[in-house]
Scaffold this motif. Structure first.
Motif, PDB file in Angstrom:
ATOM      1  N   THR A 210     -25.054  23.080  75.132  1.00  0.00           N
ATOM      2  CA  THR A 210     -24.080  23.310  74.350  1.00  0.00           C
ATOM      3  C   THR A 210     -24.588  24.653  73.564  1.00  0.00           C
ATOM      4  OG1 THR A 210     -25.147  22.113  72.548  1.00  0.00           O
ATOM      5  CG2 THR A 210     -23.361  20.926  74.062  1.00  0.00           C
ATOM      6  N   PRO A 211     -23.843  25.386  72.583  1.00  0.00           N
ATOM      7  CA  PRO A 211     -24.219  26.550  72.061  1.00  0.00           C
ATOM      8  C   PRO A 211     -25.529  25.881  71.016  1.00  0.00           C
ATOM      9  CG  PRO A 211     -21.902  26.411  72.114  1.00  0.00           C
ATOM     10  CD  PRO A 211     -22.201  25.362  72.552  1.00  0.00           C
ATOM     11  N   GLU A 212     -25.171  24.806  70.541  1.00  0.00           N
ATOM     12  CA  GLU A 212     -26.175  24.132  69.603  1.00  0.00           C
ATOM     13  C   GLU A 212     -27.603  23.964  70.156  1.00  0.00           C
ATOM     14  OE1 GLU A 212     -22.597  23.923  68.033  1.00  0.00           O
ATOM     15  OE2 GLU A 212     -22.998  23.019  69.895  1.00  0.00           O
ATOM     16  N   SER A 213     -27.649  23.226  71.314  1.00  0.00           N
ATOM     17  CA  SER A 213     -28.711  22.765  72.275  1.00  0.00           C
ATOM     18  C   SER A 213     -29.460  24.151  72.746  1.00  0.00           C
ATOM     19  CB  SER A 213     -28.516  21.817  73.361  1.00  0.00           C
ATOM     20  OG  SER A 213     -27.619  22.650  74.298  1.00  0.00           O
ATOM     21  N   THR A 214     -28.739  25.250  73.271  1.00  0.00           N
ATOM     22  CA  THR A 214     -29.327  26.431  73.475  1.00  0.00           C
ATOM     23  C   THR A 214     -29.709  27.610  72.549  1.00  0.00           C
ATOM     24  OG1 THR A 214     -27.267  27.327  74.198  1.00  0.00           O
ATOM     25  CG2 THR A 214     -28.306  26.021  75.964  1.00  0.00           C
TER      26      THR A 214
ATOM     27  N   ASP B 159     -19.504  32.199  73.346  1.00  0.00           N
ATOM     28  CA  ASP B 159     -18.932  32.942  74.339  1.00  0.00           C
ATOM     29  C   ASP B 159     -20.120  33.484  75.233  1.00  0.00           C
ATOM     30  OD1 ASP B 159     -20.047  34.267  72.085  1.00  0.00           O
ATOM     31  OD2 ASP B 159     -19.068  35.954  72.259  1.00  0.00           O
ATOM     32  N   LYS B 160     -21.329  33.604  75.054  1.00  0.00           N
ATOM     33  CA  LYS B 160     -22.378  34.006  75.799  1.00  0.00           C
ATOM     34  C   LYS B 160     -22.692  32.750  76.858  1.00  0.00           C
ATOM     35  CE  LYS B 160     -24.598  37.772  73.118  1.00  0.00           C
ATOM     36  NZ  LYS B 160     -23.464  37.997  72.276  1.00  0.00           N
ATOM     37  N   LEU B 161     -22.889  31.497  76.082  1.00  0.00           N
ATOM     38  CA  LEU B 161     -22.893  30.557  77.194  1.00  0.00           C
ATOM     39  C   LEU B 161     -22.143  30.452  78.230  1.00  0.00           C
ATOM     40  CD1 LEU B 161     -24.731  27.837  77.604  1.00  0.00           C
ATOM     41  CD2 LEU B 161     -23.115  26.718  76.082  1.00  0.00           C
ATOM     42  N   VAL B 162     -20.671  30.283  77.776  1.00  0.00           N
ATOM     43  CA  VAL B 162     -19.679  30.287  78.845  1.00  0.00           C
ATOM     44  C   VAL B 162     -19.829  31.385  79.561  1.00  0.00           C
ATOM     45  CG1 VAL B 162     -17.091  30.126  79.136  1.00  0.00           C
ATOM     46  CG2 VAL B 162     -18.269  28.815  77.396  1.00  0.00           C
ATOM     47  N   GLY B 163     -19.818  32.637  79.283  1.00  0.00           N
ATOM     48  CA  GLY B 163     -20.155  33.767  80.266  1.00  0.00           C
ATOM     49  C   GLY B 163     -21.160  33.525  81.245  1.00  0.00           C
TER      50      GLY B 163
ATOM     51  N   ASP C  37      -3.967  17.169  83.302  1.00  0.00           N
ATOM     52  CA  ASP C  37      -5.109  16.337  83.646  1.00  0.00           C
ATOM     53  C   ASP C  37      -6.186  16.111  82.113  1.00  0.00           C
ATOM     54  OD1 ASP C  37      -6.778  14.852  85.916  1.00  0.00           O
ATOM     55  OD2 ASP C  37      -8.146  15.780  84.629  1.00  0.00           O
ATOM     56  N   GLU C  38      -6.142  15.030  81.994  1.00  0.00           N
ATOM     57  CA  GLU C  38      -6.819  14.554  80.595  1.00  0.00           C
ATOM     58  C   GLU C  38      -8.172  15.315  80.461  1.00  0.00           C
ATOM     59  OE1 GLU C  38      -8.058  10.808  77.833  1.00  0.00           O
ATOM     60  OE2 GLU C  38      -6.095  10.715  79.120  1.00  0.00           O
ATOM     61  N   GLU C  39      -9.096  14.844  81.695  1.00  0.00           N
ATOM     62  CA  GLU C  39     -10.473  15.027  81.622  1.00  0.00           C
ATOM     63  C   GLU C  39     -10.633  16.615  81.835  1.00  0.00           C
ATOM     64  OE1 GLU C  39     -14.270  14.741  84.824  1.00  0.00           O
ATOM     65  OE2 GLU C  39     -12.495  13.367  85.077  1.00  0.00           O
ATOM     66  N   VAL C  40      -9.675  17.446  82.577  1.00  0.00           N
ATOM     67  CA  VAL C  40      -9.594  19.006  82.783  1.00  0.00           C
ATOM     68  C   VAL C  40      -9.430  19.462  81.292  1.00  0.00           C
ATOM     69  CG1 VAL C  40      -8.833  21.044  83.814  1.00  0.00           C
ATOM     70  CG2 VAL C  40      -9.615  18.803  85.280  1.00  0.00           C
ATOM     71  N   VAL C  41      -8.318  18.989  80.926  1.00  0.00           N
ATOM     72  CA  VAL C  41      -7.847  19.692  79.681  1.00  0.00           C
ATOM     73  C   VAL C  41      -8.830  19.345  78.518  1.00  0.00           C
ATOM     74  CG1 VAL C  41      -6.029  19.475  77.689  1.00  0.00           C
ATOM     75  CG2 VAL C  41      -5.431  19.613  80.116  1.00  0.00           C
ATOM     76  N   SER C  42      -9.621  18.357  78.350  1.00  0.00           N
ATOM     77  CA  SER C  42     -10.798  18.183  77.352  1.00  0.00           C
ATOM     78  C   SER C  42     -11.635  18.833  77.405  1.00  0.00           C
ATOM     79  CB  SER C  42     -11.159  16.689  77.444  1.00  0.00           C
ATOM     80  OG  SER C  42     -12.116  16.139  76.711  1.00  0.00           O
ATOM     81  N   LEU C  43     -12.076  19.281  78.818  1.00  0.00           N
ATOM     82  CA  LEU C  43     -13.121  20.253  79.090  1.00  0.00           C
ATOM     83  C   LEU C  43     -13.067  21.359  78.668  1.00  0.00           C
ATOM     84  CD1 LEU C  43     -16.269  20.850  80.046  1.00  0.00           C
ATOM     85  CD2 LEU C  43     -14.980  20.939  82.342  1.00  0.00           C
ATOM     86  N   TRP C  44     -11.514  21.790  78.830  1.00  0.00           N
ATOM     87  CA  TRP C  44     -11.174  23.353  78.669  1.00  0.00           C
ATOM     88  C   TRP C  44     -10.995  23.435  77.202  1.00  0.00           C
ATOM     89  CZ3 TRP C  44      -6.209  23.888  76.269  1.00  0.00           C
ATOM     90  CH2 TRP C  44      -5.577  25.078  76.080  1.00  0.00           C
ATOM     91  N   LYS C  45     -10.654  22.460  76.444  1.00  0.00           N
ATOM     92  CA  LYS C  45     -10.611  22.427  74.983  1.00  0.00           C
ATOM     93  C   LYS C  45     -11.959  22.694  74.384  1.00  0.00           C
ATOM     94  CE  LYS C  45      -6.328  20.146  73.946  1.00  0.00           C
ATOM     95  NZ  LYS C  45      -5.875  18.871  73.292  1.00  0.00           N
ATOM     96  N   LEU C  46     -13.025  21.944  74.901  1.00  0.00           N
ATOM     97  CA  LEU C  46     -14.521  21.998  74.327  1.00  0.00           C
ATOM     98  C   LEU C  46     -14.811  23.530  74.664  1.00  0.00           C
ATOM     99  CD1 LEU C  46     -16.893  20.523  73.241  1.00  0.00           C
ATOM    100  CD2 LEU C  46     -17.542  20.268  75.771  1.00  0.00           C
ATOM    101  N   MET C  47     -15.008  24.051  75.851  1.00  0.00           N
ATOM    102  CA  MET C  47     -15.409  25.191  76.159  1.00  0.00           C
ATOM    103  C   MET C  47     -14.621  26.309  75.686  1.00  0.00           C
ATOM    104  SD  MET C  47     -16.837  24.586  80.281  1.00  0.00           S
ATOM    105  CE  MET C  47     -17.717  26.225  80.322  1.00  0.00           C
TER     106      MET C  47
ATOM    107  N   ASP D 240     -15.459  30.684  68.501  1.00  0.00           N
ATOM    108  CA  ASP D 240     -16.471  30.531  67.677  1.00  0.00           C
ATOM    109  C   ASP D 240     -17.257  31.911  67.690  1.00  0.00           C
ATOM    110  OD1 ASP D 240     -15.378  28.419  66.304  1.00  0.00           O
ATOM    111  OD2 ASP D 240     -17.054  27.215  67.218  1.00  0.00           O
ATOM    112  N   GLY D 241     -17.637  32.201  68.913  1.00  0.00           N
ATOM    113  CA  GLY D 241     -18.321  33.349  69.416  1.00  0.00           C
ATOM    114  C   GLY D 241     -17.477  34.648  69.122  1.00  0.00           C
ATOM    115  N   PHE D 242     -16.133  34.667  69.554  1.00  0.00           N
ATOM    116  CA  PHE D 242     -15.424  35.964  69.455  1.00  0.00           C
ATOM    117  C   PHE D 242     -15.355  36.224  68.013  1.00  0.00           C
ATOM    118  CE2 PHE D 242     -12.608  35.347  73.316  1.00  0.00           C
ATOM    119  CZ  PHE D 242     -13.721  35.860  74.373  1.00  0.00           C
ATOM    120  N   ALA D 243     -14.992  35.369  66.981  1.00  0.00           N
ATOM    121  CA  ALA D 243     -14.752  35.378  65.731  1.00  0.00           C
ATOM    122  C   ALA D 243     -16.069  36.206  64.912  1.00  0.00           C
ATOM    123  CB  ALA D 243     -14.533  34.077  64.813  1.00  0.00           C
TER     124      ALA D 243
END
Length: 591
Positions: free
Chosen positions: A182-186, A191-195, A243-253, A259-262
């Motif tokens: 996660t951003p906190e753990s790293t 946005d950089k983590l996802v990139g 799909d619940e699992e995919v949408v949940s991951l999508w919202k998280l990332m 937050d990074g963009f802001a």
């Protein structure tokens, strides 16, 4: 009525009374420095209608103007050019008419006029903002501010591209290889983590391609059948199916990325009035694809895909929905445009700030919206701009060879600090004041370097070249503004009085340059070009520095000269500040 409009009317009247010819237009240009005069009438275009010697025609018009126009003091004719000298009184009266310097050049919006929506940034949520996004943001933000200054009501917006195969690639790579990072753990911005995982996907995908090629498949076959890509495509279909699992991951990332963009937008000094998300607007786009099928605007192929045939308009056939029912970018853009008008009924036009590789896309989009029957579609404008290159070559996000926007902002501030320290201009500053100034200079250099170039042109950007305290640069203009503030701090006398006196040639030239500013704002708004404002400001600063070097300001012999020259300096500084405001650039009080 402006001076040029007055002169144009009087020149037409002179031609009518002297030659019995009704001229439609009069061509003007600035008088060349080697000749006496302030504005020049070009006689040559008149020779199509008036038979005779251009010098004699110029003399006739010049004599008429001296007799009938109080502002005209004298004239001279050089070949086919009538150089007109304007009286000092005209310029001092204009100068004294500038009352509220902080609003000089700006027009108050008419509440009854239709608004303009300006879209810029519009990133994908699979990577951080990079140098290309920086040009996009700076252009879009500045055009919005210029339109505001020109008297338009403006909404600033972006469409966040938060769905699609690219986003699924980052999600899949994180799911496969992320180990719950996660951003906190790293300690990384989201946005950089996802990139990083977008790059990771590309690396692993290429390994699979090479493995499949080694087993006998062609490169094209390997690209299509690589398991990672097939899984990413399946993830996209699951997302669209809710799909619940995919949408949940999508919202998280995506939350990490927002937050990074802001943070980046705040550092860059840009903002938005409203945000749109592709994940919302593509659904509306699909609704209008269905409507267009009913009305015959779109056609369905045998495989189930939906197209718009634009061959009669000189374009080609364009897909608006895939055979599996999923949306394409065009679907989303149709939905986004329609949603914006629903949300803001007072919007009468839109400006899309998008790179020139999308020129064709916007031709098609605007035409489809017209075909769907939307009246406002005729007022859509693509602010097409050239790419930004680096000395090292082209950037590629998926290979991780981009110049990160945050890193660039930090580098600009750091470079500004190094140069400022070398010049030794910051005695008496605290460390906090220095850091704030370095950021102001660094960002000013970056923004000015990018905005002074016509949007359509490609840019080769070298950060160190942009930070120079001489020449056509942001820091040079900022330094001139700070120099004027130093003069104003020493002026301990009343500046509110109106003074009329004979003008020094340098004073006159500077006032002439000041007078152009409102027209420059209007022209920049019409052309959607911050470059016009940037280069005007440089010309104004050059004229001020020539004035500063040739005329004593605080040491003037006469009191009224001293007061007038400080007033003139103050109005120049305010105009620099107003011009830089619409470019999104701050000016420091000290430097």
């Amino acid at each position: 009525m402006s001076l040029q409009e007055t002169l144009s009317n009087q020149v037409k009247q002179a031609v009518l009374s002297s030659f019995n010819i009704d001229l439609e237009t009069v061509e003007f240009q600035a008088t060349r420095k080697e000749f006496a005069g302030d504005i020049t009438v070009v006689i040559f275009p008149m020779l199509r209608f008036i038979k005779g010697n251009p010098v004699q025609i110029g003399e006739t018009i010049g004599n008429y103007l001296v007799a009938h126009v109080t502002e005209v003091k004298a004239f001279n004719v050089v070949k086919g050019f009538l150089n007109i000298e304007i009286s000092d009184t005209y310029y001092t009266q204009f100068f004294n008419s500038i009352k509220d310097e902080s609003l000089y050049g700006y027009v108050t919006p008419n509440v009854d006029d239709k608004a303009i929506m300006v879209e810029y940034s519009s990133p994908n949520t699979n990577k951080p903002l990079h140098l290309g996004h920086v040009r996009n943001n700076l252009l879009g933000y500045s055009v919005a501010e210029i339109l505001k200054a020109a008297g338009k009501k403006v909404y600033k917006t972006q469409i966040i591209n938060d769905r699609g195969i690219h986003i699924c690639k980052s999600m899949l790579a994180w799911k496969r290889f992320g180990n719950g990072e996660t951003p906190e753990s790293t300690g990384l911005k989201g946005d950089k983590l996802v990139g990083n995982y977008y790059v990771k996907f590309d690396q692993e995908y290429k390994k699979e391609i090479e493995s499949l090629k080694a087993s006998g498949k062609t490169e094209e076959e390997a690209k299509k059948s690589a398991p990672l890509l097939i899984e990413a495509q399946a993830m996209l279909q699951k997302w669209e199916a809710g799909d619940e699992e995919v949408v949940s991951l999508w919202k998280l990332m995506n939350g990490w990325v927002y937050d990074g963009f802001a943070e980046t937008y705040k550092n860059l000094g840009v903002d938005f009035d409203t945000l749109y998300y592709e994940s919302d607007t593509y659904l509306l786009g699909k609704e209008f694809v269905a409507e267009g099928l009913k009305s015959g605007v779109f056609i369905k192929e045998t495989d189930g895909s939906v197209w718009c045939d634009l061959t009669d308009e000189g374009l080609d056939k364009k897909i608006v929905q895939r055979s599996d029912g999923t949306a394409v970018y065009m679907t989303q853009d149709i939905g986004t445009a329609i949603q914006r008008i629903k949300d803001f009924p007072d919007v009468g036009g839109m400006v899309y700030t998008v790179g020139n590789e999308q020129d064709y896309h916007f031709q098609v989009l605007f035409l489809i919206l017209k075909k769907l029957g939307f009246e406002w579609a005729k007022n859509l404008y693509h602010l097409s701009y050239g790419m930004v290159d680096l000395p090292s070559g082209k950037m590629k996000s998926r290979e991780g060879t981009v110049v990160d926007a945050d890193d660039l902002i930090d580098e600009m501030a750091s470079t500004a600090g190094e140069i400022s320290e070398e010049l030794g201009k910051l005695d008496g500053y605290t460390d906090t004041e220095k850091q704030a100034l370095y950021k102001t200079i660094g960002l000013g250099a970056l923004k000015y370097f990018i905005l002074k170039v016509d949007p359509k042109k490609r840019i080769l950007f070298d950060p160190k070249d942009s930070i120079d305290f001489q020449g056509n640069t942001g820091p040079f203009i900022q330094y001139t503004y700070a120099r004027i503030q130093a003069i104003l701090r020493k002026a301990d006398f009343d500046l509110s009085v109106n003074i009329e006196m004979p003008l020094h040639p340098k004073e006159k030239e500077l006032i002439k340059q000041l007078e152009l500013f409102p027209e420059v704002i209007q022209n920049a708004a019409s052309a959607h070009s911050p470059a016009l404002v940037a280069n005007y400001t440089y010309d104004l600063v050059k004229e001020f520095n020539s004035f500063y070097q040739n005329v004593s300001i605080l040491g003037a012999d006469k009191e009224n000269e001293k007061v007038f020259r400080v007033q003139l300096s103050k109005k120049v500084a305010s105009t620099i500040k107003n011009a830089f405001h619409v470019l999104g650039i701050q000016v420091p009080e000290r430097m």
